[in-house]
Design a protein around this motif. Sequence first.
Motif, mmCIF file in Angstrom:
data_model
loop_
_atom_site.group_PDB
_atom_site.id
_atom_site.type_symbol
_atom_site.label_atom_id
_atom_site.label_comp_id
_atom_site.label_asym_id
_atom_site.label_seq_id
_atom_site.Cartn_x
_atom_site.Cartn_y
_atom_site.Cartn_z
ATOM 1 N N TYR A 18 0.784 -1.199 0.066
ATOM 2 C CA TYR A 18 0.111 0.015 -0.084
ATOM 3 C C TYR A 18 0.876 1.318 -0.018
ATOM 4 O O TYR A 18 1.593 1.323 0.923
ATOM 5 N N LYS A 19 0.790 2.137 -1.064
ATOM 6 C CA LYS A 19 1.679 3.331 -1.291
ATOM 7 C C LYS A 19 3.203 2.873 -0.941
ATOM 8 O O LYS A 19 3.934 3.690 -0.392
ATOM 9 N N GLU A 20 3.388 1.886 -1.674
ATOM 10 C CA GLU A 20 5.221 1.251 -1.313
ATOM 11 C C GLU A 20 6.028 1.577 -2.554
ATOM 12 O O GLU A 20 7.151 0.956 -2.832
ATOM 13 N N GLU A 21 5.761 2.692 -3.297
ATOM 14 C CA GLU A 21 6.535 3.029 -4.436
ATOM 15 C C GLU A 21 7.976 3.424 -3.808
ATOM 16 O O GLU A 21 8.797 2.885 -4.808
ATOM 17 N N ALA A 22 8.000 3.777 -2.857
ATOM 18 C CA ALA A 22 9.468 4.150 -2.435
ATOM 19 C C ALA A 22 10.527 2.973 -2.064
ATOM 20 O O ALA A 22 11.361 2.868 -2.299
ATOM 21 N N ASP A 55 -2.764 -2.933 -2.740
ATOM 22 C CA ASP A 55 -4.050 -2.800 -1.942
ATOM 23 C C ASP A 55 -4.632 -1.392 -2.365
ATOM 24 O O ASP A 55 -4.786 -0.530 -1.305
ATOM 25 N N GLY A 56 -4.891 -1.188 -3.458
ATOM 26 C CA GLY A 56 -5.661 -0.066 -4.022
ATOM 27 C C GLY A 56 -4.807 1.349 -3.636
ATOM 28 O O GLY A 56 -5.574 2.345 -3.661
ATOM 29 N N SER A 57 -3.691 1.369 -3.640
ATOM 30 C CA SER A 57 -3.103 2.416 -3.749
ATOM 31 C C SER A 57 -3.037 3.170 -5.047
ATOM 32 O O SER A 57 -3.234 2.441 -6.231
ATOM 33 N N ARG A 58 -3.138 4.484 -4.986
ATOM 34 C CA ARG A 58 -3.216 5.219 -6.306
ATOM 35 C C ARG A 58 -1.961 5.858 -6.519
ATOM 36 O O ARG A 58 -2.048 6.849 -7.428
ATOM 37 N N ASP A 59 -1.020 5.612 -5.897
ATOM 38 C CA ASP A 59 0.335 6.183 -6.414
ATOM 39 C C ASP A 59 0.878 5.373 -7.403
ATOM 40 O O ASP A 59 0.482 4.649 -8.123
ATOM 41 N N LYS A 73 12.339 -11.111 -13.972
ATOM 42 C CA LYS A 73 11.934 -12.437 -13.416
ATOM 43 C C LYS A 73 10.997 -12.571 -12.259
ATOM 44 O O LYS A 73 10.925 -11.185 -11.625
ATOM 45 N N TYR A 74 10.255 -13.505 -12.017
ATOM 46 C CA TYR A 74 9.625 -13.705 -10.838
ATOM 47 C C TYR A 74 8.135 -12.766 -10.572
ATOM 48 O O TYR A 74 7.352 -13.180 -9.772
ATOM 49 N N ALA A 75 8.443 -11.512 -11.043
ATOM 50 C CA ALA A 75 7.404 -10.684 -10.671
ATOM 51 C C ALA A 75 5.884 -11.018 -11.148
ATOM 52 O O ALA A 75 5.651 -10.925 -12.253
ATOM 53 N N CYS A 76 4.688 -11.236 -10.354
ATOM 54 C CA CYS A 76 3.510 -11.079 -10.675
ATOM 55 C C CYS A 76 2.803 -10.165 -9.787
ATOM 56 O O CYS A 76 3.250 -9.526 -8.820
ATOM 57 N N GLY A 77 1.677 -9.880 -10.145
ATOM 58 C CA GLY A 77 0.752 -8.633 -9.485
ATOM 59 C C GLY A 77 -0.882 -8.998 -9.299
ATOM 60 O O GLY A 77 -1.247 -9.731 -10.372
ATOM 61 N N LEU A 78 -1.411 -8.571 -8.249
ATOM 62 C CA LEU A 78 -2.810 -8.411 -8.052
ATOM 63 C C LEU A 78 -3.106 -7.116 -7.764
ATOM 64 O O LEU A 78 -2.752 -6.641 -6.651
ATOM 65 N N ASN A 79 -3.934 -6.540 -8.640
ATOM 66 C CA ASN A 79 -4.394 -5.177 -8.140
ATOM 67 C C ASN A 79 -5.666 -5.340 -7.653
ATOM 68 O O ASN A 79 -6.798 -5.570 -8.176
ATOM 69 N N LEU A 80 -5.819 -4.757 -6.597
ATOM 70 C CA LEU A 80 -7.152 -4.416 -5.763
ATOM 71 C C LEU A 80 -7.736 -3.287 -6.115
ATOM 72 O O LEU A 80 -7.268 -2.136 -6.214
ATOM 73 N N ALA A 81 -8.989 -3.114 -6.478
ATOM 74 C CA ALA A 81 -9.877 -1.799 -7.076
ATOM 75 C C ALA A 81 -9.666 -0.812 -5.573
ATOM 76 O O ALA A 81 -9.802 0.397 -6.083
ATOM 77 N N ALA A 82 -9.789 -1.299 -4.593
ATOM 78 C CA ALA A 82 -9.824 -0.340 -3.422
ATOM 79 C C ALA A 82 -9.274 -0.840 -2.422
ATOM 80 O O ALA A 82 -8.680 -1.879 -2.174
ATOM 81 N N ASN A 83 -8.883 0.163 -1.415
ATOM 82 C CA ASN A 83 -7.790 -0.163 -0.150
ATOM 83 C C ASN A 83 -8.569 -0.870 0.623
ATOM 84 O O ASN A 83 -9.808 -0.665 1.177
#
Length: 328
Positions: A18-22, A55-59, A73-83
């Motif tokens: 959640y908002k973990e771009e950093a 977890d629905g982060s918008r950043d 390699k290895y990276a997969c993603g699941l995008n939740l529509a809202a937090n």
Amino acid sequence: MNHPSESLPVLVIVVPCYKEEAVLPETHRRLSALLDTMIAAGEADASSYILYVNDGSRDQTWPLICRLHDEEKYACGLNLAANVGHQNALMAGLETVKERCDVAVSIDADLQDDVEAIRAMVASYKQGHDIVYGVRQERTTDTFFKRTTALAFYRLMQRMGVNVVYNHADFRLMSRRALQYLCRFRERNLFLRGLIPLVGYQTDVVKYNRAKRFAGESKYPLRKMLNFAIDGITSFSVKPVRMIFWIGCLFVLVALGVVLWTLHAYFMHQTIPGWASLMISIWLVGGVILIALGIVGEYVGKIYIEVKDRPRYNVEELLMRGEQAEKR
Ligand code: UDP
Ligand code: MG
């Protein structure tokens, strides 16, 4: 031994973000380096992967995950529509991978947990443990505030009869069958730390030192932590309700004392009219009301347990004559 030891386990690391771009690029660097080593050392199957749950982060978190998925390699993603909060995000990830792995390790995105401990967890899994808890050895890197509140949290949980592993957060390994059983808990108020011990099976503990948050800031301010503790207690324990009943009994006892004292004062003519009857009724009626509330609460507690519709038991093995032994 519970697990097929001939083939290497497909390991998936589930990371709620959640908002973990950093921190995300560094998190991925470390986790993929770990998978590289484990695969090379023959500890995990080459099809192991990492699932990032946004977890629905918008950043920039999700675009970053998409980029990792395309380029690395290895990276997969699941995008939740809202937090939906850490626990629900984690559960979403675990439900997604439960048919797509042999073991899942959940870890926070912020690199506070030692990724190297994952190797020890997988080693322990191979020895037949279905759940391996990551437990913090010391908390010197946490702030004084975080340490004391966390300690109070575990103490309170224990008092309330909620079985939680001390100093264990959500860094843990679960085997496929443990995951599948966990997913049968359909309750909305998720408190995973309390649920996991209900799964059963052989469990183990791996100790590690907790580091400082790598970047960004904690998403758990005091308010959220308090809510978390209240959630934990009220999703697992009917003790608070039972306490009302006992407080009611205590009130009635006090009332008896008050009755004696009041009568004494009354007969010594130290009172003004009306005081004695008021005094007695306040305590007595208060106590009776509390007892009544406690009794109603017992029923509400029963309803609440029924409504959660938790699975009753987890079958590990069934031995029968004339049938194939059944193993989950
Ligand atoms: N997190 C999440 N949804 C939220 C809040 C947090 O998925 O609403 C994730 C967050 O990205 C991190 C993990 O949950 O990976 C733990 O959060 P944090 O590190 O902020 O908590 P702390 O370690 O301070 O208790
Ligand atoms: Mg953290």
